[in-house]
Design a protein around this motif. Structure first.
Motif, short mmCIF file in Angstrom:
data_model
loop_
_atom_site.label_atom_id
_atom_site.label_comp_id
_atom_site.label_asym_id
_atom_site.label_seq_id
_atom_site.Cartn_x
_atom_site.Cartn_y
_atom_site.Cartn_z
N ALA A 224 12.09 0.91 3.16
CA ALA A 224 12.98 1.60 2.23
C ALA A 224 12.51 1.39 0.79
O ALA A 224 12.55 2.33 -0.03
N ASP A 225 12.08 0.17 0.48
CA ASP A 225 11.55 -0.09 -0.87
C ASP A 225 10.30 0.74 -1.14
O ASP A 225 10.14 1.28 -2.23
N ALA A 226 9.44 0.82 -0.14
CA ALA A 226 8.21 1.61 -0.30
C ALA A 226 8.53 3.08 -0.48
O ALA A 226 7.92 3.77 -1.30
N ALA A 227 9.52 3.58 0.26
CA ALA A 227 9.91 4.98 0.13
C ALA A 227 10.51 5.25 -1.25
O ALA A 227 10.23 6.29 -1.87
N ALA A 228 11.32 4.32 -1.74
CA ALA A 228 11.92 4.49 -3.07
C ALA A 228 10.84 4.47 -4.15
O ALA A 228 10.88 5.25 -5.10
N LYS A 229 9.87 3.58 -4.00
CA LYS A 229 8.77 3.49 -4.97
C LYS A 229 7.95 4.78 -4.95
O LYS A 229 7.56 5.30 -5.99
N HIS A 230 7.72 5.32 -3.76
CA HIS A 230 6.95 6.57 -3.63
C HIS A 230 7.72 7.72 -4.27
O HIS A 230 7.14 8.56 -4.97
#
Length: 51
Positions: free
Chosen positions: A7-13
């Motif tokens: 989820a953090d990676a998706a938000a960063k992307h």
């Protein structure tokens, strides 16, 4: 645990994509104004040329 990091990676992307869109829009708007200024300069110089 893995779900949270995904989820953090998706938000960063998503944030990176938003920044990319904003940056492209800025350059397109800036470039359009530079081009318009150049065209305006050509018309101005053409009107004031010695004929």
């Amino acid at each position: 645990m893995s779900g949270r990091s995904e989820a953090d990676a998706a938000a960063k992307h998503a944030k990176w994509l938003e920044n990319g869109v904003a940056l492209r829009a800025f350059f397109y708007i800036f470039g359009t104004h530079v081009f318009a200024g150049f065209v305006w300069l050509l018309f101005y110089l053409g009107q004031h040329a010695q004929k």
